[in-house]
Enzyme design. Structure first.
Site, PDB file in Angstrom:
ATOM      1  NE  ARG A  73      -3.611   0.294   2.329  1.00 35.37           N
ATOM      2  CZ  ARG A  73      -4.748   0.394   1.677  1.00 35.37           C
ATOM      3  NH1 ARG A  73      -5.249  -0.669   1.103  1.00 35.37           N
ATOM      4  NH2 ARG A  73      -5.392   1.524   1.597  1.00 35.37           N
ATOM      5  CD1 TRP A  77       3.487   5.362  -3.034  1.00 31.67           C
ATOM      6  CD2 TRP A  77       1.637   6.601  -3.212  1.00 31.67           C
ATOM      7  NE1 TRP A  77       3.351   5.729  -4.348  1.00 31.67           N
ATOM      8  CE2 TRP A  77       2.226   6.487  -4.487  1.00 31.67           C
ATOM      9  CE3 TRP A  77       0.460   7.335  -3.087  1.00 31.67           C
ATOM     10  CZ2 TRP A  77       1.688   7.080  -5.616  1.00 31.67           C
ATOM     11  CZ3 TRP A  77      -0.077   7.925  -4.214  1.00 31.67           C
ATOM     12  CH2 TRP A  77       0.540   7.793  -5.467  1.00 31.67           C
ATOM     13  CE  LYS A  79       0.738  -5.411 -15.592  1.00 29.68           C
ATOM     14  NZ  LYS A  79      -0.576  -5.427 -14.995  1.00 29.68           N
ATOM     15  CD  GLU A  95       1.716  -1.683 -14.141  1.00 32.18           C
ATOM     16  OE1 GLU A  95       0.905  -1.169 -13.374  1.00 32.18           O
ATOM     17  OE2 GLU A  95       1.574  -2.845 -14.586  1.00 32.18           O
TER      18      GLU A  95
END
Ligand code: G6P
Length: 595
Positions: free
Chosen positions: A27, A71, A473, A476
């Site tokens: 997270r 974050w 993908k 990333e």
């Protein structure tokens, strides 16, 4: 978006919090910290960076505390901006997830009253506001505080003189873990599974007073409420890697099971939604990131199977679109069910009078409370930041929905629907066959993709969005620039970039565009770009492609599921070769709960 854990009981809070926080690192992971309370004080230990940066020796013994993985949104990642935050005299500590929109005004007035701030975050105002309201009752002080906050939050607060935690939420997830002589609170279930599988999901506006033996709850109206705990069947092992090098690979390999679980009990009549309640002549699908790509494939699936025209939109665009953009039936796709833009889009669609249906992987997630209907993908927890099995199961659910709509619209005969369901039934086995033959994909990733700086992914029709997803993908997790293109558009620009150094991955499925696709592959070959075909066995392609990855025979309509697994493996093995942080790519987070 951040991870929150709180504990109160008789065990060592520090150890429990750190363990829970590790399970929530997906997270957010740019800083971490804990606040531990012993008999008469609270000590905070927090650091920029991963949880391992925290000095274990500085964590005091105590049986209650709160922890946080961050974050960054307001204030750069740093020790000072890490959570938890103290008030001025270090009596109160808080952790926060979300964004306080009015923090500048609040901070200014608190500073005028003499409060001293140590960070640039929006979150720190919460600690000082609680301090300003505190009169020997933490619960009351938090209640007064949240009445002044605008924005999104999940907050957990402790006070050195109080033997309970206060937790509250608004548009950011929070669950309470119900234990025996101990209780926990967390942003997400994996953090508490070590100690309990009984959870209470807090609703927006809820506030909870949690001691080691009691949990008291009030809803947004201030009424005292009881919410029954739910039993979570996910084991701790479910949330761990299960022998794979990375969560992402584990999750790629879980796809046959995830597909199986998602069709289980749904291949007779699909009873999740009673579509007869709705008049559906047009559909809009709204989502972000990989879920958006699922939506794009969904457009082809729904139009082909049900004959209902379908449009797609990015949630971040839709929410600010003209109010005349009204599609009476709107599907929101979000694996987490917590993506801020998608939640806002769901609210906006409702405001515009649309009927809404959410496709999500997370039970009771926030989006489920914003829509008329919910269809769950049953992918199990997905920890890798890059979505894999949740994308696949989103497609599965879209097939199921399309079949049901096709029957309702009488576009499909019962036997045609049965044949489509048979195709779905066979998918897990076909994915398994692919996953048992990855050697060639590994070689291509190592010898071609990992050595390239620009890569094109091209496809047509239903596999055009799969090309977009393949490129996403790779960007990333392997940090390689990649672009997905509809193959027919290459000549309108990208041709200028094709050289020996730009590999092109061409998806060639035997649908109505197959011959055109072969033509496109020939055009690319003329520019000397290395071509990697992804196709069923074919002689002609063998002549044109430098490398060919075969997928099992499949009806074109269902091919995105198989082709996309190849895309996932290309990205994974390329990133592996380049030693990238696969499960936690830089600057990305699993669930983006801020705008
Ligand atoms: C983040 C994740 C992506 C995901 C997107 C949408 O950007 O890194 O993997 O596709 O959010 O998430 P959702 O939970 O709404 O599907």
């Amino acid at each position: 978006m951040c991870g929150i854990v709180g504990y109160i009981g008789h065990a060592k809070a520090g150890e429990i919090l750190l363990k829970g926080m590790r399970r929530l690192e997906y997270r957010g992971y740019d800083s971490a910290g804990v606040a531990i309370k012993d008999d008469n004080n609270i000590v905070i230990e927090k650091k920029k960076g991963r949880i391992k940066e925290i000095e274990q020796d500085n964590i005091i013994a105590g049986n209650a505390g709160i922890g946080h993985t961050r974050w960054a949104t307001h204030g750069k990642p740093s020790d000072e901006n890490s959570h938890p935050f103290f008030d001025c005299d270090e009596s109160i500590a808080i952790v926060h997830n979300g964004i306080i929109d009015n923090f500048v005004t609040l901070k200014e007035s608190l500073e005028k009253e003499g409060h001293e701030f140590k960070s640039q975050t929006d979150s720190e105002v919460i600690a000082h506001l609680i301090e300003s309201h505190y009169e020997n009752d933490l619960l009351e002080a938090v209640k007064k505080t949240i009445s002044q906050l605008r924005g999104s939050y999940a907050i957990v607060a402790i006070h050195k003189d109080e033997d309970y935690m206060v937790a509250c939420r608004n548009q950011s997830p929070l669950v309470i873990g119900v234990g025996t002589d101990e209780n926990m609170v967390a942003s997400d279930v994996p953090a508490i599974l070590d100690r309990t599988n009984e959870v209470i999901y807090l609703m927006d506006g809820d506030i909870a007073k949690i001691s080691y033996k009691d949990i008291e709850l009030w809803d947004e109206t201030g009424a005292n409420v009881t919410r029954e705990p739910k039993i979570i069947s996910w084991t701790v092992e479910d949330a761990e890697k299960g022998g794979y090098d990375h969560f992402m690979l584990k999750e790629i390999y879980e796809q046959p099971k995830a597909i199986h679980d998602s069709i289980l009990g749904r291949l007779g009549e699909f009873k999740d939604v009673d579509f007869s309640k709705y008049n559906i002549d047009m559909i809009k699908i709204i989502s972000c990131g990989t879920s958006y790509h699922a939506g794009l494939v969904g457009k082809y699936i729904i139009e082909e199977i049900s004959g209902i025209p379908c449009m797609t939109a990015l949630a971040s665009e839709y929410r600010y679109s003209s109010p005349s953009d009204i599609y009476p039936f709107t599907i929101l796709i979000s694996q987490s069910g917590e993506t801020a833009d998608t939640l806002a889009a769901a609210k906006e669609a409702r405001r515009r009078g649309c009927k809404t249906l959410a496709i999500t992987n997370v039970l009771d997630s926030s989006i489920t409370r914003e829509v008329d209907e919910v269809v769950y993908t049953h992918a199990g927890p997905e920890i890798g930041v890059a979505a894999t099995k949740t994308f696949t199961t989103q497609l599965i659910v879209l097939y199921l929905i399309a079949i049901q709509l096709g029957l309702k619209k009488e576009k499909l005969l019962v036997e045609e629907a049965d044949e489509l369901r048979n195709q779905l039934r066979r998918l897990p086995r076909k994915v398994e066959i692919l996953l048992n033959n990855t050697d060639h994909i590994k070689e291509i990733s190592k010898n071609i993709l990992a050595k390239s700086e620009d890569i094109f992914f091209v496809g047509r029709n239903i596999n055009y969005p799969v090309a977009l997803e393949g490129a996403l993908k790779l960007k990333e997790i392997a940090y390689i620039h990649a672009a997905g293109y509809p193959a027919g558009e290459l000549k309108h620009g990208p041709f200028a970039l094709l050289t020996k150094k730009t590999p092109v991955i061409g998806i060639c499925v035997k649908d109505q565009t197959y011959e055109k696709m072969i033509g496109n592959i020939g055009e690319i070959a003329a520019r000397e770009s290395p071509i990697i075909g992804v196709a069923e066995e074919d002689m002609e392609l063998q002549k044109l492609c430098d490398e060919l990855v075969y997928i099992p025979d499949i009806q074109p309509l269902f091919s995105p599921v198989l082709v996309n697994v190849v895309m996932q493996l290309f990205a994974y093995y390329t990133a592996y070769q380049l030693n990238c942080s696969i499960d936690k790519p830089r600057n990305l987070a699993k669930s983006v709960t801020v705008e």
